[in-house]
Scaffold this active site. Structure first.
Site, short mmCIF file in Angstrom:
data_model
loop_
_atom_site.label_atom_id
_atom_site.label_comp_id
_atom_site.label_asym_id
_atom_site.label_seq_id
_atom_site.Cartn_x
_atom_site.Cartn_y
_atom_site.Cartn_z
N GLY A 130 77.57 19.13 20.53
CA GLY A 130 76.53 19.82 19.58
C GLY A 130 75.15 19.14 19.97
O GLY A 130 74.99 18.21 20.65
N GLN B 106 80.66 2.05 20.87
CA GLN B 106 79.49 2.81 20.86
C GLN B 106 78.53 2.46 19.85
O GLN B 106 77.50 3.07 19.76
CB GLN B 106 79.50 4.36 21.05
CG GLN B 106 80.04 5.14 20.00
CD GLN B 106 80.28 6.58 19.81
OE1 GLN B 106 81.02 7.01 20.60
NE2 GLN B 106 79.45 7.24 19.12
N HIS C 178 80.86 20.31 12.89
CA HIS C 178 81.90 19.96 13.80
C HIS C 178 82.78 21.33 13.89
O HIS C 178 83.19 21.80 15.13
CB HIS C 178 83.02 19.06 13.07
CG HIS C 178 82.53 17.50 13.09
ND1 HIS C 178 82.12 17.11 12.12
CD2 HIS C 178 82.09 16.72 13.88
CE1 HIS C 178 81.56 15.77 12.19
NE2 HIS C 178 81.64 15.59 13.50
P1 AMP Z 1 80.15 13.03 15.73
O1 AMP Z 1 81.42 13.16 14.84
O2 AMP Z 1 78.97 12.67 14.78
O3 AMP Z 1 80.39 12.10 16.85
O4 AMP Z 1 80.05 14.60 16.50
C1 AMP Z 1 80.86 15.04 17.26
C2 AMP Z 1 80.37 16.29 17.61
O5 AMP Z 1 79.81 17.15 16.86
C3 AMP Z 1 78.84 16.05 18.52
O6 AMP Z 1 79.05 16.64 19.67
C4 AMP Z 1 77.77 16.23 17.80
O7 AMP Z 1 76.74 16.67 18.44
C5 AMP Z 1 78.38 17.60 16.95
N1 AMP Z 1 77.74 17.67 15.82
C6 AMP Z 1 77.56 16.89 14.78
N2 AMP Z 1 76.59 17.36 13.78
C7 AMP Z 1 76.40 18.65 14.28
C8 AMP Z 1 75.58 19.65 13.90
N3 AMP Z 1 74.94 19.84 12.42
N4 AMP Z 1 75.47 20.80 14.31
C9 AMP Z 1 76.04 21.10 15.67
N5 AMP Z 1 76.64 19.99 16.09
C10 AMP Z 1 76.87 19.06 15.39
#
Ligand code: AMP
Length: 285
Positions: free
Chosen positions: A153, A60, A36
């Site tokens: 991400g 979701q 993040h």
């Molecule tokens: P989440 O909190 O899991 O919904 O993720 C929020 C954002 O962070 C999304 O756009 C994910 O793709 C990105 N993200 C989560 N883990 C990673 C990672 N290891 N590397 C890059 N982006 C990430």
């Protein structure tokens, strides 16, 4: 600044826009880690102001998934985000986002439904309705914050592709910036769900990157046949790994590939015990 109400965020963003400042949005579900933070860093570098949302989005999650037990660490997240230069942490309640009716019943909510072709495969196959919930909440966040740039991400690459499609199809006036996967030192893709892994499962979790990196090196050595590349995965699999999918698809539109090429992304999902992990690798370069 931690804000919980839509109107408060709107007012602040209005002030910024009046001053001609650019705004970046990083949508998250919290439990922030270095993945993040890499998105946040990009936004802080590129935009005058950065908003992150921290919202565990109920619509979701499918029935039986981890909505209730998903890690919620808002105090630590706010501290980390502010240290990284975030201007607003927007953490609404489910009721603030959807109203009472929206939480109680999908019948009382207007949804944004991405094309079935993009959602009937990979994660969408086992998580039916997941991407409808994602597109709906992301569209709402776009309308609330009205950012110039939004950062996503590649860790969730199917989501990234679907959101880009939604932005294009619905003429949403912003630019999506995609950010590379951040990994632990041993190669495991960072994820808030890694917290669920026991010590032994944490070791077994390396199977995802082992399979993907091995496929990439076989491809680089000249193997283009998808059946042959897929077979290289089996030597890594043990009975404790439940392979949900291993697929070769186009990086822009998720079409199945007949032969691996530089536009191919290899997607994998594996369950280790009850923990479902995903990862992917692009075969480009
Ligand atoms: P989440 O909190 O899991 O919904 O993720 C929020 C954002 O962070 C999304 O756009 C994910 O793709 C990105 N993200 C989560 N883990 C990673 C990672 N290891 N590397 C890059 N982006 C990430």
């Amino acid at each position: 600044m931690l804000l919980h109400k839509i109107d408060e965020v709107r007012e602040k963003v209005r002030e910024w826009k009046k001053q001609g400042l650019t705004v970046g949005l990083v949508p998250t579900m919290g439990a922030l880690h270095k993945g993040h933070l890499s998105l946040i860093k990009k936004s802080v570098e590129k935009c005058d102001k950065t908003v992150i949302s921290v919202f565990v989005n109920p619509i979701q999650f499918c029935p039986g998934e981890d909505y209730e037990k998903y890690p919620r660490t808002l105090d630590a997240d706010t501290k980390l985000a502010e240290e990284a230069g975030v201007d607003i942490v927007f953490a609404p309640s489910a009721e603030e986002m959807y109203g009472k009716g929206g939480i109680l019943s999908n019948d009382f909510l207007t949804y944004v439904i991405p094309p079935y072709f993009y959602t009937d495969k990979l994660c969408g196959k086992s998580r039916v309705g997941h991407f409808d919930g994602v597109c709906t909440v992301v569209n709402k966040l776009f309308n609330i914050v009205q950012p110039d740039y939004a950062f996503f991400g590649e860790k969730d690459r199917q989501q990234l592709i679907i959101i880009k499609k939604m932005v294009k199809d619905l003429n949403i006036p912003l630019t999506i910036i995609s950010c590379p996967i951040v990994r632990e030192d041993d190669g495991l893709a960072m994820s808030s769900r890694n917290k669920y892994l026991s010590e032994d499962q944490r070791k077994e979790a390396l199977v995802l990157k082992n399979i993907l990196f091995n496929i990439k090196s076989c491809y680089n050595s000249g193997i283009k046949d998808i059946k042959a590349l897929t077979e290289t995965a089996y030597e890594f699999l043990k009975p404790c790994h439940e392979l949900e999918y291993l697929e070769f698809r186009d990086r822009d539109n998720l079409e199945a590939k007949t032969e691996a090429d530089k536009n191919t992304v290899v997607f994998i999902a594996v369950k280790i015990g009850s923990v479902r992990l995903i990862d992917n690798v692009s075969l480009e370069s």
